[in-house]
Design a protein around this motif. Structure first.
Motif, PDB file in Angstrom:
ATOM      1  N   ILE A  44       0.787  -1.143  -0.191  1.00 51.23           N
ATOM      2  CA  ILE A  44       0.025   0.009   0.146  1.00 51.23           C
ATOM      3  C   ILE A  44       1.039   1.108   0.248  1.00 51.23           C
ATOM      4  N   CYS A  45       0.747   2.180  -0.957  1.00 50.50           N
ATOM      5  CA  CYS A  45       1.846   3.114  -1.361  1.00 50.50           C
ATOM      6  C   CYS A  45       0.809   4.630  -1.189  1.00 50.50           C
ATOM      7  N   TYR A  46       1.224   5.335  -0.528  1.00 51.91           N
ATOM      8  CA  TYR A  46       0.642   6.683  -0.601  1.00 51.91           C
ATOM      9  C   TYR A  46       1.800   7.694  -0.900  1.00 51.91           C
ATOM     10  N   ALA A  47       1.552   8.679  -1.725  1.00 54.97           N
ATOM     11  CA  ALA A  47       2.629   9.656  -2.066  1.00 54.97           C
ATOM     12  C   ALA A  47       2.126  10.846  -2.387  1.00 54.97           C
ATOM     13  N   ASP A  48       2.701  11.821  -1.921  1.00 54.31           N
ATOM     14  CA  ASP A  48       2.535  13.297  -2.029  1.00 54.31           C
ATOM     15  C   ASP A  48       3.346  13.747  -3.278  1.00 54.31           C
ATOM     16  N   LEU A  49       3.022  14.024  -4.221  1.00 55.93           N
ATOM     17  CA  LEU A  49       3.768  14.459  -5.476  1.00 55.93           C
ATOM     18  C   LEU A  49       3.991  15.666  -5.660  1.00 55.93           C
ATOM     19  N   PRO A  50       5.216  16.448  -5.797  1.00 58.49           N
ATOM     20  CA  PRO A  50       5.316  18.029  -5.993  1.00 58.49           C
ATOM     21  C   PRO A  50       5.361  17.974  -7.650  1.00 58.49           C
ATOM     22  N   ALA A  51       5.616  19.051  -7.966  1.00 56.08           N
ATOM     23  CA  ALA A  51       5.240  19.482  -9.523  1.00 56.08           C
ATOM     24  C   ALA A  51       6.472  18.864 -10.183  1.00 56.08           C
ATOM     25  N   TRP A  52       7.624  18.450  -9.692  1.00 57.56           N
ATOM     26  CA  TRP A  52       8.827  17.847 -10.265  1.00 57.56           C
ATOM     27  C   TRP A  52       8.539  16.408 -10.638  1.00 57.56           C
ATOM     28  N   CYS A  53       7.750  15.709 -10.064  1.00 55.95           N
ATOM     29  CA  CYS A  53       7.300  14.452 -10.510  1.00 55.95           C
ATOM     30  C   CYS A  53       5.887  14.067 -10.573  1.00 55.95           C
ATOM     31  N   ASP A  54       5.696  13.689 -11.871  1.00 55.72           N
ATOM     32  CA  ASP A  54       4.343  13.449 -12.203  1.00 55.72           C
ATOM     33  C   ASP A  54       3.949  12.002 -11.898  1.00 55.72           C
ATOM     34  N   GLU A  55       2.399  11.651 -11.678  1.00 51.67           N
ATOM     35  CA  GLU A  55       2.074  10.424 -11.389  1.00 51.67           C
ATOM     36  C   GLU A  55       2.688   9.151 -12.129  1.00 51.67           C
ATOM     37  N   PRO A  56       2.693   9.185 -13.614  1.00 52.74           N
ATOM     38  CA  PRO A  56       3.381   8.160 -14.461  1.00 52.74           C
ATOM     39  C   PRO A  56       4.755   7.796 -14.012  1.00 52.74           C
ATOM     40  N   THR A  57       5.352   8.922 -14.068  1.00 52.85           N
ATOM     41  CA  THR A  57       6.782   8.601 -13.669  1.00 52.85           C
ATOM     42  C   THR A  57       6.977   8.025 -12.394  1.00 52.85           C
ATOM     43  N   PHE A  58       6.341   8.668 -11.232  1.00 52.64           N
ATOM     44  CA  PHE A  58       6.363   7.855  -9.826  1.00 52.64           C
ATOM     45  C   PHE A  58       5.981   6.429  -9.952  1.00 52.64           C
ATOM     46  N   PHE A 100      -1.858   2.164  -5.109  1.00 55.57           N
ATOM     47  CA  PHE A 100      -1.434   3.408  -5.214  1.00 55.57           C
ATOM     48  C   PHE A 100      -2.477   4.627  -4.663  1.00 55.57           C
ATOM     49  N   HIS A 101      -1.957   5.337  -3.785  1.00 57.60           N
ATOM     50  CA  HIS A 101      -3.005   6.489  -3.516  1.00 57.60           C
ATOM     51  C   HIS A 101      -1.947   7.780  -3.684  1.00 57.60           C
ATOM     52  N   LEU A 102      -2.196   8.242  -4.718  1.00 57.98           N
ATOM     53  CA  LEU A 102      -1.314   9.532  -5.014  1.00 57.98           C
ATOM     54  C   LEU A 102      -2.254  10.952  -5.147  1.00 57.98           C
ATOM     55  N   HIS A 103      -1.420  11.970  -4.350  1.00 59.96           N
ATOM     56  CA  HIS A 103      -1.928  13.214  -4.341  1.00 59.96           C
ATOM     57  C   HIS A 103      -0.842  14.230  -4.896  1.00 59.96           C
ATOM     58  N   GLN A 104      -1.244  15.460  -5.427  1.00 60.61           N
ATOM     59  CA  GLN A 104      -0.478  16.431  -5.518  1.00 60.61           C
ATOM     60  C   GLN A 104      -0.110  17.147  -4.407  1.00 60.61           C
ATOM     61  N   THR A 105       0.977  17.651  -4.630  1.00 60.33           N
ATOM     62  CA  THR A 105       1.225  18.667  -3.370  1.00 60.33           C
ATOM     63  C   THR A 105       1.977  20.062  -3.805  1.00 60.33           C
ATOM     64  N   ARG A 106       2.005  21.131  -3.159  1.00 60.71           N
ATOM     65  CA  ARG A 106       2.701  22.351  -3.631  1.00 60.71           C
ATOM     66  C   ARG A 106       3.957  22.373  -2.691  1.00 60.71           C
ATOM     67  N   SER A 125       9.037  19.170  -1.734  1.00 63.12           N
ATOM     68  CA  SER A 125       9.724  17.647  -1.462  1.00 63.12           C
ATOM     69  C   SER A 125       8.696  16.555  -1.944  1.00 63.12           C
ATOM     70  N   LEU A 126       9.230  15.560  -2.126  1.00 64.94           N
ATOM     71  CA  LEU A 126       8.283  14.172  -2.497  1.00 64.94           C
ATOM     72  C   LEU A 126       7.993  13.479  -0.997  1.00 64.94           C
ATOM     73  N   THR A 127       6.856  13.133  -0.512  1.00 68.60           N
ATOM     74  CA  THR A 127       6.613  12.319   0.680  1.00 68.60           C
ATOM     75  C   THR A 127       5.945  11.168   0.238  1.00 68.60           C
ATOM     76  N   CYS A 128       6.814   9.882   0.661  1.00 70.01           N
ATOM     77  CA  CYS A 128       6.168   8.590   0.344  1.00 70.01           C
ATOM     78  C   CYS A 128       5.989   7.793   1.633  1.00 70.01           C
ATOM     79  N   ARG A 129       4.874   7.248   1.870  1.00 74.34           N
ATOM     80  CA  ARG A 129       4.492   6.452   2.922  1.00 74.34           C
ATOM     81  C   ARG A 129       4.001   4.994   2.409  1.00 74.34           C
ATOM     82  N   MET A 130       4.491   4.047   3.116  1.00 75.48           N
ATOM     83  CA  MET A 130       3.919   2.707   2.641  1.00 75.48           C
ATOM     84  C   MET A 130       3.714   1.963   3.661  1.00 75.48           C
ATOM     85  N   MET A 131       3.106   0.865   3.402  1.00 74.14           N
ATOM     86  CA  MET A 131       2.948  -0.347   4.397  1.00 74.14           C
ATOM     87  C   MET A 131       2.653  -1.592   3.834  1.00 74.14           C
TER      88      MET A 131
END
Lengths: 295, 187
Positions: free
Chosen positions: A71-85, A126-132, A135-141
């Motif tokens: 289970i992966c949660y990530a907050d993605l900043p402008a420099w990393c889009d969803e497909p890349t992540f 995947f549970h992905l969200h955009q962030t302003r 940095s990129l934050t990724c939490r997983m379990m």
């Protein structure tokens, strides 16, 4: 950051998640071990658990052979889009499976065939969200099947349990779930609970509670009180580690709530085993881990 | 106490609920797919007489041409409840290692055929993998995939607790009843 660096950092996150338990969880297990009676099977079970935690970390091998749902949660900043992540994470998962940080754990529900690399419909989750943020934050379990199978969802009122649509009814449901689970979810366990929501959002929110640390305090004083009470009462039931009997049935209980439609009142209970594998990091654009979130 | 192969009926019937044992000998892994297959009449690829079945889906990888066990703790046993008892009787299985315990049907067969349920510590995949000293073979890997295959594990001093014995006793039944009572008293 190039794709290779992102993939390498995510592989390290997966390795750490599978092979180490967060500090708050280890401390709670140690507390349980001190509490159990000398010479009891419960104490010896928790000793084995503590030995296992140390061994997994030292050998850099999976805490439990069931490396669970990823289970992966990530907050993605402008420099990393969803497909890349997603691509980088999936490549890291395939690698982690090849070297044995993860078991081959993704099975086609129609044919029964194991994909062999942990990829497939819904895997990883995947549970992905955009962030302003910069940095990129990724939490997983990693949540194993044994504990997932003892989760339960209640629709209130439940006449058979004497549970109405209030916090007293919620408590009744949660304690019922603990008794139903016995040792089957690899206790001592941790509960994530959501009051309200629909069947889907309730279960999802109950799992997100597992990202809270065990020694935090709920911001809502009513829920903080209920969390404490549940742990205390569950530990008086005598179920104990692995269901062998004993004083340590729960290590924690985390409760949240969502609004509901007038017709529905769900209580969704997720159970996490003692092998509570969660980790997370913050990653700078240059590819450096600036913070591990659960040391 | 030590529980050493051969796992004869006498040795197994001597075990009692609550005893901590250390198992030495050969055990076969088998979980959902294997139990369903045997139940439907499939032929076992190994001789199961006086054997111990381990409910386990291990992480095993090939390193320099040989199998290395990376993690090998027990899986939840109750899923095999419909099959376990009859398979114990049909093939002479003397012990089952797993976690979470099993139900009244298995308990009845334990008594009838002389078999026990041995509870390993769920999640303790590293402590338990260390007690697997050799992988002596693997069967049905193609059909069932690695976690569901039958692995022949040579174990030494593999720790477990007898939680269901051949005398009709079950720790799981007792703890369930006691915890239900305790819950009623809490109100």
């Amino acid at each position: 950051m190039d794709a290779k660096t992102l993939e390498a950092q995510l592989l390290e996150l997966i390795r750490r998640t599978s092979t180490r338990l967060p500090g708050d969880v280890v401390r709670a297990i140690e507390k349980g071990w001190r509490r159990e009676a000398k010479g009891s099977i419960a104490k010896s079970a928790l000793r084995t658990v503590l030995d296992n935690i140390e061994l997994a970390r030292d050998k850099s091998q999976p805490m439990c052979q069931d490396t669970g749902t990823i289970i992966c949660y990530a907050d993605l900043p402008a420099w990393c889009d969803e497909p890349t992540f997603m691509k980088a994470y999936e490549r890291a998962v395939v690698k982690a499976t090849k070297v044995g940080y993860l078991r081959q754990n993704s099975v086609d529900s129609i044919t029964g065939k194991n994909s062999g690399d942990n990829l497939g419909p819904g895997n990883p989750a995947f549970h992905l969200h955009q962030t302003r943020q910069k940095s990129l934050t990724c939490r997983m379990m990693l949540k194993g099947g044994g504990c997932e199978n003892v989760g339960a969802q209640y629709s209130l009122p439940r006449a058979d349990l004497g549970a109405g649509r209030d916090l007293a009814g919620v408590r009744t449901c949660i304690l019922d779930a603990v008794v139903q689970a016995q040792g089957k979810g690899c206790g001592p366990g941790i509960l994530g609970v959501c009051i309200g929501g629909d069947r889907g959002s309730g279960y999802l929110a109950s799992k997100e509670e597992f990202f809270r640390e065990l020694d935090d305090t709920n911001e809502d004083p009513r829920l903080a009180k209920l969390e404490k009470r549940i742990v205390k009462e569950a530990n008086s039931l005598g179920i104990g580690p692995m269901g062998f009997g004993g004083a340590t049935t729960l290590l924690g209980c985390k409760i949240t709530h969502r609004n509901r439609v007038p017709a529905s009142f769900f209580v969704s209970v997720s159970y996490m085993c003692w092998a509570f594998r969660r980790d997370g990091f913050r990653l700078s654009e240059s590819g450096k881990v600036t913070r591990w979130l659960y040391d | 106490m030590l529980l050493e192969a051969p796992f004869t009926e006498d040795r197994i019937r001597a075990l009692r609920v609550g005893q901590e044992v250390e198992i030495t000998g050969l055990v076969y892994t088998g979980r959902d797919a294997v139990h369903k297959y045997l139940h439907e009449g499939g032929k076992p690829p190994v001789d199961l007489r006086d054997s111990i079945i381990y409910h386990c889906g291990p992480v095993v990888v090939k390193e320099k041409g040989r199998w290395v066990v990376k993690a090998a703790g027990p899986t939840t046993s109750i899923r095999e409840e419909p099959y376990q008892g009859p398979l114990m009787e049909q093939y002479g299985i003397r012990g089952v290692i797993g976690k979470g315990g099993m139900g009244p049907k298995t308990l009845e067969y334990c008594q009838k055929v002389g078999a026990v349920y041995l509870h390993a510590i769920g999640g303790a995949a590293q402590v338990l993998a260390e007690r697997v000293v050799a992988v002596e073979g693997v069967h049905m890997m193609e059909e069932f995939g690695s976690p569901e295959a039958i692995w022949e594990f040579r174990v030494e001093r593999f720790p477990a607790v007898v939680t269901m014995d051949a005398h009709g006793q079950s720790l799981h039944r007792d703890v369930l009843a006691a915890s239900q009572d305790a819950l009623r008293q809490l109100g």
